[in-house]
Write an enzyme that holds these catalytic residues in place. Structure first.
Site, PDB file in Angstrom:
ATOM      1  N   TRP A 151       0.809  -1.218   0.000  1.00 56.33           N
ATOM      2  CA  TRP A 151       0.000   0.000   0.000  1.00 56.33           C
ATOM      3  C   TRP A 151       0.844   1.271   0.000  1.00 56.33           C
ATOM      4  O   TRP A 151       0.325   2.355  -0.233  1.00 56.33           O
ATOM      5  CB  TRP A 151      -0.953   0.024   1.216  1.00 56.33           C
ATOM      6  CG  TRP A 151      -0.274  -0.291   2.518  1.00 56.33           C
ATOM      7  CD1 TRP A 151      -0.271  -1.498   3.164  1.00 56.33           C
ATOM      8  CD2 TRP A 151       0.530   0.587   3.327  1.00 56.33           C
ATOM      9  NE1 TRP A 151       0.483  -1.428   4.310  1.00 56.33           N
ATOM     10  CE2 TRP A 151       0.983  -0.153   4.436  1.00 56.33           C
ATOM     11  CE3 TRP A 151       0.900   1.923   3.232  1.00 56.33           C
ATOM     12  CZ2 TRP A 151       1.791   0.389   5.435  1.00 56.33           C
ATOM     13  CZ3 TRP A 151       1.716   2.481   4.220  1.00 56.33           C
ATOM     14  CH2 TRP A 151       2.136   1.715   5.296  1.00 56.33           C
ATOM     15  N   ASN A 152       2.164   1.169   0.278  1.00 60.37           N
ATOM     16  CA  ASN A 152       2.912   2.423   0.469  1.00 60.37           C
ATOM     17  C   ASN A 152       3.232   3.147  -0.841  1.00 60.37           C
ATOM     18  O   ASN A 152       3.362   4.369  -0.864  1.00 60.37           O
ATOM     19  CB  ASN A 152       4.166   2.202   1.326  1.00 60.37           C
ATOM     20  CG  ASN A 152       5.129   1.202   0.746  1.00 60.37           C
ATOM     21  OD1 ASN A 152       4.806   0.494  -0.212  1.00 60.37           O
ATOM     22  ND2 ASN A 152       6.306   1.117   1.329  1.00 60.37           N
ATOM     23  N   LYS A 175      -2.348  -8.421  -7.510  1.00 54.84           N
ATOM     24  CA  LYS A 175      -3.201  -8.415  -6.314  1.00 54.84           C
ATOM     25  C   LYS A 175      -2.719  -7.245  -5.457  1.00 54.84           C
ATOM     26  O   LYS A 175      -1.740  -7.366  -4.718  1.00 54.84           O
ATOM     27  CB  LYS A 175      -3.057  -9.769  -5.610  1.00 54.84           C
ATOM     28  CG  LYS A 175      -3.388  -9.774  -4.122  1.00 54.84           C
ATOM     29  CD  LYS A 175      -4.866  -9.595  -3.859  1.00 54.84           C
ATOM     30  CE  LYS A 175      -5.125  -9.477  -2.373  1.00 54.84           C
ATOM     31  NZ  LYS A 175      -4.822  -8.129  -1.848  1.00 54.84           N
ATOM     32  N   PRO A 176      -3.360  -6.064  -5.612  1.00 54.77           N
ATOM     33  CA  PRO A 176      -2.913  -4.916  -4.815  1.00 54.77           C
ATOM     34  C   PRO A 176      -3.311  -5.051  -3.343  1.00 54.77           C
ATOM     35  O   PRO A 176      -4.209  -5.832  -3.009  1.00 54.77           O
ATOM     36  CB  PRO A 176      -3.655  -3.743  -5.472  1.00 54.77           C
ATOM     37  CG  PRO A 176      -4.842  -4.342  -6.147  1.00 54.77           C
ATOM     38  CD  PRO A 176      -4.494  -5.762  -6.493  1.00 54.77           C
ATOM     39  N   PRO A 178      -5.146  -4.431   0.126  1.00 52.45           N
ATOM     40  CA  PRO A 178      -6.549  -4.075   0.335  1.00 52.45           C
ATOM     41  C   PRO A 178      -6.758  -2.599   0.665  1.00 52.45           C
ATOM     42  O   PRO A 178      -7.814  -2.044   0.371  1.00 52.45           O
ATOM     43  CB  PRO A 178      -6.973  -4.947   1.522  1.00 52.45           C
ATOM     44  CG  PRO A 178      -5.752  -5.637   2.019  1.00 52.45           C
ATOM     45  CD  PRO A 178      -4.661  -5.475   1.015  1.00 52.45           C
ATOM     46  N   GLY A 228       6.661  -6.564   0.572  1.00 52.74           N
ATOM     47  CA  GLY A 228       5.918  -6.511   1.832  1.00 52.74           C
ATOM     48  C   GLY A 228       6.788  -7.016   2.973  1.00 52.74           C
ATOM     49  O   GLY A 228       8.023  -6.952   2.903  1.00 52.74           O
ATOM     50  N   SER A 229       6.135  -7.542   3.984  1.00 49.22           N
ATOM     51  CA  SER A 229       6.872  -7.886   5.204  1.00 49.22           C
ATOM     52  C   SER A 229       7.687  -9.174   5.050  1.00 49.22           C
ATOM     53  O   SER A 229       7.333 -10.059   4.263  1.00 49.22           O
ATOM     54  CB  SER A 229       5.889  -8.047   6.365  1.00 49.22           C
ATOM     55  OG  SER A 229       5.129  -9.229   6.172  1.00 49.22           O
ATOM     56  N   GLU A 250      10.869  -8.545  -2.089  1.00 43.46           N
ATOM     57  CA  GLU A 250      11.430  -7.299  -1.574  1.00 43.46           C
ATOM     58  C   GLU A 250      10.767  -7.102  -0.223  1.00 43.46           C
ATOM     59  O   GLU A 250       9.604  -6.714  -0.135  1.00 43.46           O
ATOM     60  CB  GLU A 250      11.116  -6.169  -2.569  1.00 43.46           C
ATOM     61  CG  GLU A 250      11.990  -4.960  -2.397  1.00 43.46           C
ATOM     62  CD  GLU A 250      11.275  -3.872  -1.639  1.00 43.46           C
ATOM     63  OE1 GLU A 250      11.449  -3.837  -0.399  1.00 43.46           O
ATOM     64  OE2 GLU A 250      10.550  -3.083  -2.267  1.00 43.46           O
ATOM     65  N   LEU A 251      11.515  -7.456   0.833  1.00 47.03           N
ATOM     66  CA  LEU A 251      10.905  -7.556   2.170  1.00 47.03           C
ATOM     67  C   LEU A 251      11.348  -6.401   3.069  1.00 47.03           C
ATOM     68  O   LEU A 251      11.869  -5.405   2.596  1.00 47.03           O
ATOM     69  CB  LEU A 251      11.257  -8.928   2.758  1.00 47.03           C
ATOM     70  CG  LEU A 251      10.944 -10.118   1.820  1.00 47.03           C
ATOM     71  CD1 LEU A 251      11.393 -11.435   2.433  1.00 47.03           C
ATOM     72  CD2 LEU A 251       9.456 -10.170   1.476  1.00 47.03           C
ATOM     73  N   CYS A 284      10.117   0.894   2.826  1.00 46.87           N
ATOM     74  CA  CYS A 284      11.030  -0.168   3.286  1.00 46.87           C
ATOM     75  C   CYS A 284      12.461   0.337   3.359  1.00 46.87           C
ATOM     76  O   CYS A 284      13.293  -0.268   4.024  1.00 46.87           O
ATOM     77  CB  CYS A 284      10.992  -1.358   2.336  1.00 46.87           C
ATOM     78  SG  CYS A 284       9.373  -2.062   2.200  1.00 46.87           S
ATOM     79  N   GLU A 381      11.230  -2.529  12.402  1.00 43.45           N
ATOM     80  CA  GLU A 381      11.025  -1.515  11.360  1.00 43.45           C
ATOM     81  C   GLU A 381       9.947  -0.552  11.885  1.00 43.45           C
ATOM     82  O   GLU A 381       8.812  -0.972  12.141  1.00 43.45           O
ATOM     83  CB  GLU A 381      10.555  -2.228  10.097  1.00 43.45           C
ATOM     84  CG  GLU A 381      10.752  -1.444   8.842  1.00 43.45           C
ATOM     85  CD  GLU A 381      10.406  -2.259   7.583  1.00 43.45           C
ATOM     86  OE1 GLU A 381       9.746  -3.310   7.701  1.00 43.45           O
ATOM     87  OE2 GLU A 381      10.777  -1.801   6.496  1.00 43.45           O
TER      88      GLU A 381
HETATM   89  C1  SIN Z   1       9.544   0.402  -0.754  1.00 41.28           C
HETATM   90  O1  SIN Z   1       9.227   1.001   0.241  1.00 41.28           O
HETATM   91  O2  SIN Z   1       9.491  -0.815  -0.789  1.00 41.28           O
HETATM   92  C2  SIN Z   1       9.989   1.072  -2.032  1.00 41.28           C
HETATM   93  C3  SIN Z   1      10.532   2.406  -1.891  1.00 41.28           C
HETATM   94  C4  SIN Z   1      11.096   2.922  -3.187  1.00 41.28           C
HETATM   95  O3  SIN Z   1      10.998   2.281  -4.249  1.00 41.28           O
HETATM   96  O4  SIN Z   1      11.689   3.994  -3.163  1.00 41.28           O
END
Ligand code: SIN
Length: 477
Positions: A151-152, A175-176, A178, A228-229, A250-251, A284, A381
């Site tokens: 979602w970010n 699958k975005p 929710p 995600g996580s 990409e966690l 992240c 985090e």
């Molecule tokens: C992320 O938060 O996973 C990606 C951040 C970014 O691509 O700059």
């Protein structure tokens, strides 16, 4: 934007759930209902998988130049719809409008970049031991790709997966998250407008666990890409065993920002402001741990507090806003818990969070020093606009503290001595290191981590490999 509906895109058609179920999407700032999107049934999800399976056979045969042209057309459409897309991102995600506009350029860049890579999927010819034999290596699309996106960055994270997959010749199911499906559905509408054939892109919404399991168990889906996580990433690794699926993960991260005693402090502070407060600290690669040389720690901390106090917290639609709301109550509870526990454990809260309206998820900039590596705020985090500052006495200690985490996504360091900076960067166990720079994301750079931050790379000339398989042809004449 033509065709945009609050429904799922399956096989080129807008579809509600076959059992009529929906899920609400709300604005994290105003808490108002934005839309109800389909909560698909298991058989609906299967029809998306079937649609992508059929479309793959067609899409893989489309010449690379044509695929490239279609992706470039999509990039241009994204830019042309910046205003609508930015308003959608800010409404459902909360980030300030200026950041949403930046995300749109960032997302379009992935389509542009991979439109250029689509025509460069070159193989190899390898000398054999015999004159009558040729060894050739060709690269082919892996097949149907499923993407589970966060979602970010509702547009950019989807774009960097979709662009690479489509360039490689794969069909795609998204699958975005929710919390933010509307941006993904808007992108789905643009893929139709761009002329991407029916079934090549499918966007499905609904119960994350059920959809995730259906995608993971399907033998048709040959690859899953997830941002995600780490916790969910580990579940996907276990589930992928059943059908031996390729994964890109990409966690979570726990990024350190190391400020050496020879750093340009004003540049380090500006880097910290971008690297910490972007998207209200919800990325992240946001700085999670500030590691500041003890000689410059008071100067750095004071300057950071001064800058943090200038940041305006509020609704992302307001042009003065620098920091929007956190995504939901769970996020607010987590950030609050980490700040309270650090304070209980002896940290000094130099800039406490200013009060916010009851019931809101706004969390104002906060600066905390005297952090120790035992504290939860150091180990977890944060995903919020909180600066946790610890100090170090020498480079050895900085490296040991920075690397003391199971995560390895991004790290940053500030020093005016390039030799020192490069040798420190080489010793940091992270997939990406910003030297005097916290703005490291770019379509042409390989994004990804090591250790429990995942594997695979997104973007760059390396990113397309994650969507390709090698085939070796042994040719006897
Ligand atoms: C992320 O938060 O996973 C990606 C951040 C970014 O691509 O700059």
């Amino acid at each position: 934007m033509k065709n945009f509906r609050f429904e799922c895109l399956i096989n080129g058609m807008w579809r509600a759930s076959s059992d009529g179920k929906t899920t609400p999407v709300t604005n994290p700032s105003s808490k108002k209902l934005l839309a109800n999107v389909p909560s698909l049934s298991k058989s609906d999800v299967q029809s998306a998988i079937d649609s992508a399976g059929k479309a793959f056979e067609l899409w893989r045969e489309i010449p690379a130049r044509k695929r490239s042209d279609l992706l470039l057309g999509l990039a241009n459409l994204i830019i042309a719809h910046t205003d609508t897309l930015a308003a959608t991102i800010t409404a459902e995600q909360g980030k300030p409008l200026a950041e949403s506009r930046g995300e749109i350029t960032y997302a379009a860049n992935y389509f542009r970049w991979f439109s250029e890579e689509a025509v460069r999927i070159n193989g190899d010819i390898i000398p054999s031991d015999s004159n009558s034999k040729r060894i050739m290596v060709i690269k082919q699309p892996i097949g149907v790709v499923a993407a589970i996106t966060p979602w970010n960055f509702p547009l950019a994270m989807l774009a960097r997966k979709m662009a690479a997959a489509l360039a490689a010749g794969c069909s795609f199911i998204a699958k975005p998250a929710p919390e933010t499906p509307l941006t993904a559905l808007a992108l789905a509408a643009l893929t139709l407008e761009a002329g991407i054939p029916a079934g090549v892109v499918n966007v499905i919404t609904g119960d994350a666990e059920m959809i995730g399991a259906a995608l993971m168990h399907s033998p048709t889906v040959r690859k899953v890409t997830f941002t995600g996580s780490t916790e969910v990433g580990k579940i996907l690794i276990r589930q992928s065993a059943e059908t031996v699926k390729k994964l890109t993960l990409e966690l979570g991260g726990n990024a350190p920002l190391v400020v050496c005693d020879d750093a340009d402090i004003s540049k380090a502070v500006e880097g910290a402001v971008f690297g910490k407060f972007r998207n209200a600290g919800q990325t992240c690669i946001c700085v999670n741990r500030f590691l500041v040389h003890e000689k410059v720690a008071p100067q750095f901390t004071d300057a950071l507090i001064t800058r943090a106090k200038q940041l305006v917290v509020g609704d992302g639609m307001n042009s003065a806003t620098d920091i929007g709301p956190l995504i939901n109550n769970d996020a607010l509870a987590k950030v609050t818990r980490l700040v309270e526990s650090a304070s209980r454990e002896g940290a000094k809260v130099n800039l406490p969070p200013a009060p916010t309206p009851a019931g809101s998820t706004f969390f104002p900039p906060t600066v905390i020093s005297n952090i120790t590596p035992q504290m939860s705020i150091w180990k977890e985090e944060i995903f919020g606009p909180v600066c946790a500052i610890a100090t170090f006495a020498n480079d050895e200690e900085a490296i040991a503290l920075a690397n003391n985490t199971p995560h390895g996504l991004a790290a940053y360091l500030y020093s005016t001595n390039l030799n020192r900076a490069l040798s420190l960067a080489e010793r940091l166990d992270f997939g990406m290191v910003g030297i005097n720079d916290t703005s490291i994301s770019a379509a042409q750079a390989p994004f990804g981590g090591i250790k429990e931050s995942g594997f695979g790379r997104e973007g760059s000339k390396y990113g397309i490999d994650d969507y390709l398989v090698l085939k070796y042809l042994s040719v006897q004449s």
